[in-house]
Design a protein around this motif. Sequence first.
Motif, mmCIF file in Angstrom:
data_model
loop_
_atom_site.group_PDB
_atom_site.id
_atom_site.type_symbol
_atom_site.label_atom_id
_atom_site.label_comp_id
_atom_site.label_asym_id
_atom_site.label_seq_id
_atom_site.Cartn_x
_atom_site.Cartn_y
_atom_site.Cartn_z
ATOM 1 N N CYS A 105 0.863 -1.189 0.000
ATOM 2 C CA CYS A 105 0.000 0.000 0.000
ATOM 3 C C CYS A 105 0.898 1.236 0.000
ATOM 4 C CB CYS A 105 -0.908 0.018 1.223
ATOM 5 S SG CYS A 105 -1.969 1.487 1.330
ATOM 6 N N ILE A 106 0.688 2.102 -0.995
ATOM 7 C CA ILE A 106 1.501 3.317 -1.122
ATOM 8 C C ILE A 106 0.636 4.533 -0.808
ATOM 9 C CG2 ILE A 106 2.963 4.676 -2.650
ATOM 10 C CD1 ILE A 106 3.257 2.086 -4.342
ATOM 11 N N THR A 107 1.121 5.383 0.064
ATOM 12 C CA THR A 107 0.440 6.627 0.409
ATOM 13 C C THR A 107 1.510 7.693 0.616
ATOM 14 O OG1 THR A 107 -1.260 7.593 1.867
ATOM 15 C CG2 THR A 107 0.449 6.262 2.917
ATOM 16 N N HIS A 108 1.094 8.946 0.761
ATOM 17 C CA HIS A 108 2.114 9.968 0.988
ATOM 18 C C HIS A 108 2.537 10.030 2.447
ATOM 19 C CE1 HIS A 108 4.592 13.446 0.646
ATOM 20 N NE2 HIS A 108 3.846 14.154 1.473
ATOM 21 N N GLY A 109 1.578 9.931 3.368
ATOM 22 C CA GLY A 109 1.909 9.952 4.789
ATOM 23 C C GLY A 109 1.428 11.174 5.523
ATOM 24 N N ASP A 110 0.872 12.163 4.811
ATOM 25 C CA ASP A 110 0.418 13.382 5.479
ATOM 26 C C ASP A 110 -0.901 13.194 6.205
ATOM 27 O OD1 ASP A 110 -0.595 13.102 2.783
ATOM 28 O OD2 ASP A 110 -1.502 15.079 3.009
ATOM 29 N N GLN A 111 -1.524 12.013 6.083
ATOM 30 C CA GLN A 111 -2.755 11.759 6.834
ATOM 31 C C GLN A 111 -2.463 11.476 8.308
ATOM 32 O OE1 GLN A 111 -5.008 8.679 4.681
ATOM 33 N NE2 GLN A 111 -3.922 9.325 2.851
ATOM 34 N N ALA A 112 -1.215 11.171 8.635
ATOM 35 C CA ALA A 112 -0.837 10.945 10.023
ATOM 36 C C ALA A 112 -0.692 12.289 10.738
ATOM 37 C CB ALA A 112 0.460 10.157 10.104
ATOM 38 N N ARG A 113 -1.024 12.311 11.991
ATOM 39 C CA ARG A 113 -0.950 13.542 12.784
ATOM 40 C C ARG A 113 -0.133 13.293 14.049
ATOM 41 N NH1 ARG A 113 -2.638 14.777 8.649
ATOM 42 N NH2 ARG A 113 -4.488 15.974 8.070
ATOM 43 N N GLY A 114 0.557 14.321 14.499
ATOM 44 C CA GLY A 114 1.312 14.222 15.748
ATOM 45 C C GLY A 114 2.795 14.056 15.465
ATOM 46 N N GLY A 115 3.490 13.469 16.404
ATOM 47 C CA GLY A 115 4.918 13.235 16.216
ATOM 48 C C GLY A 115 5.790 13.772 17.336
ATOM 49 N N GLY A 116 5.190 14.242 18.426
ATOM 50 C CA GLY A 116 5.976 14.758 19.535
ATOM 51 C C GLY A 116 6.243 13.683 20.575
ATOM 52 N N GLY A 117 6.908 14.083 21.639
ATOM 53 C CA GLY A 117 7.165 13.161 22.742
ATOM 54 C C GLY A 117 8.321 12.218 22.467
ATOM 55 N N ILE A 118 8.497 11.255 23.386
ATOM 56 C CA ILE A 118 9.604 10.312 23.297
ATOM 57 C C ILE A 118 9.492 9.439 22.049
ATOM 58 C CG2 ILE A 118 10.741 8.357 24.411
ATOM 59 C CD1 ILE A 118 11.235 10.997 25.797
ATOM 60 N N ALA A 119 8.271 9.027 21.709
ATOM 61 C CA ALA A 119 8.074 8.110 20.574
ATOM 62 C C ALA A 119 8.303 8.801 19.235
ATOM 63 C CB ALA A 119 6.677 7.505 20.626
ATOM 64 N N GLY A 120 8.245 10.121 19.206
ATOM 65 C CA GLY A 120 8.475 10.852 17.963
ATOM 66 C C GLY A 120 7.468 10.489 16.893
ATOM 67 N N ILE A 121 7.969 10.276 15.681
ATOM 68 C CA ILE A 121 7.057 10.020 14.559
ATOM 69 C C ILE A 121 6.542 8.583 14.548
ATOM 70 C CG2 ILE A 121 8.190 11.774 13.164
ATOM 71 C CD1 ILE A 121 9.489 9.535 11.559
ATOM 72 N N TRP A 122 7.080 7.717 15.397
ATOM 73 C CA TRP A 122 6.622 6.335 15.395
ATOM 74 C C TRP A 122 5.155 6.228 15.800
ATOM 75 C CZ3 TRP A 122 9.156 1.671 14.221
ATOM 76 C CH2 TRP A 122 10.468 1.818 13.781
ATOM 77 N N SER A 123 4.713 7.029 16.744
ATOM 78 C CA SER A 123 3.314 6.943 17.194
ATOM 79 C C SER A 123 2.325 7.267 16.074
ATOM 80 C CB SER A 123 3.088 7.866 18.393
ATOM 81 O OG SER A 123 3.777 7.381 19.521
ATOM 82 N N PRO A 124 2.435 8.432 15.404
ATOM 83 C CA PRO A 124 1.471 8.709 14.333
ATOM 84 C C PRO A 124 1.577 7.733 13.161
ATOM 85 C CG PRO A 124 3.204 10.384 14.387
ATOM 86 C CD PRO A 124 3.336 9.587 15.634
ATOM 87 N N ILE A 125 2.771 7.258 12.857
ATOM 88 C CA ILE A 125 2.927 6.337 11.727
ATOM 89 C C ILE A 125 2.305 4.976 12.039
ATOM 90 C CG2 ILE A 125 4.634 5.034 10.396
ATOM 91 C CD1 ILE A 125 6.386 7.555 10.501
#
Length: 366
Positions: free
Chosen positions: A259-279
């Motif tokens: 499945c290919i998408t751009h990725g801008d539908q994910a929101r957030g990215g702060g905290g210790i987990a960084g971008i892993w949480s929204p992704i």
Amino acid sequence: MTTASRGIAEEIVSVEIRDDLEALERIQGQRRLEEARRKAADAEQRAKMAEDQVARMARELGLLTNLSRHEPAKWLTAPAKAKKHQGTPWLVLSDLHLDEVVNPAELMGVNAYNRRIAELRLKRCFESVVKITGDYWQNIHYDGIVVTLAGDIFSGDIHQELSETNEAPILDSLLHWADHLSAGLNLLADTYGKVHVPVVVGNHGRRTRKPRAKMRARDNFDWFIGQMLARQFRNDKRITFDVSEAADTLVQSYGHTVCITHGDQARGGGGIAGIWSPITRLDAKKRQRQSAVNQPYDLLVMGHWHNLIFGPSFIVNGSLKGYDEYAATENFGFEPPAQALWLMTPEHGKTWTAPIFVADRKAEKW
């Protein structure tokens, strides 16, 4: 003053006040009407400019006929052959941000970017793919290669600072970079024999100030460059295109679904987990949706985040542009310019992974 005189005087004052209020209301109403007319005229002018821009592009490039539709590559869906080592390289081209200018003085000298540098990096990217798959991944029969355009090919002009500092207007960029992208695809076609190009749009290529859901793809210059390339290669049977009308697209590879998408539908990215949480949230939500409609996938591929990550069930691409003024201002972590390359095999799907590091400071002369 008598009571009668005082009453007459008050009535006169009352009439004068009422007349003044009515006059004020007329003036305010006239101002509101003029403001509404001005806004309507501005909106009409913007709509006319947009129509003229699209019409001019259509006249110059002749792309309103024979548009590329969803076209799965037959060689990708064919059963795996009985060969000892068989595979298909996959390359993600996303977040190229072509014709954006990054000033090294504003980044304390850690990166630079402009049209000349982008040309060098794009060429280095294509040549590195050939080198890695030929010199390092040996004794493999390649059935072809998949090159996905996953959005933000251009920076566009959705922000005022971009329109003020970009190397060229977007139409100039389209014409210039179509030749460079087609040269890279030709190189890969000569090397692997078959090239399949899935295309999804990003957030920077849109023509509207805010992201939209309806006509999301067709109102985006990422879709347009995909159509330009598809038309350019319409007589070359080695290269096929899937220019998606949706935000996502599914591609089969040896029975594994990507499945290919751009990725801008994910929101957030702060905290210790960084971008892993929204992704990971985005991956989970998409898997749930796709399973509900009997279209599950095995691997999610995206760009947008400018961080190269080969995750357990997803791949996040880096960027050709690299670190920029926005990333520095927001204190994001530094990452060198890179694109994602990996090998799909019949047995395991995604196997070997390789970052394509595209920057060469000495050659770029900054």
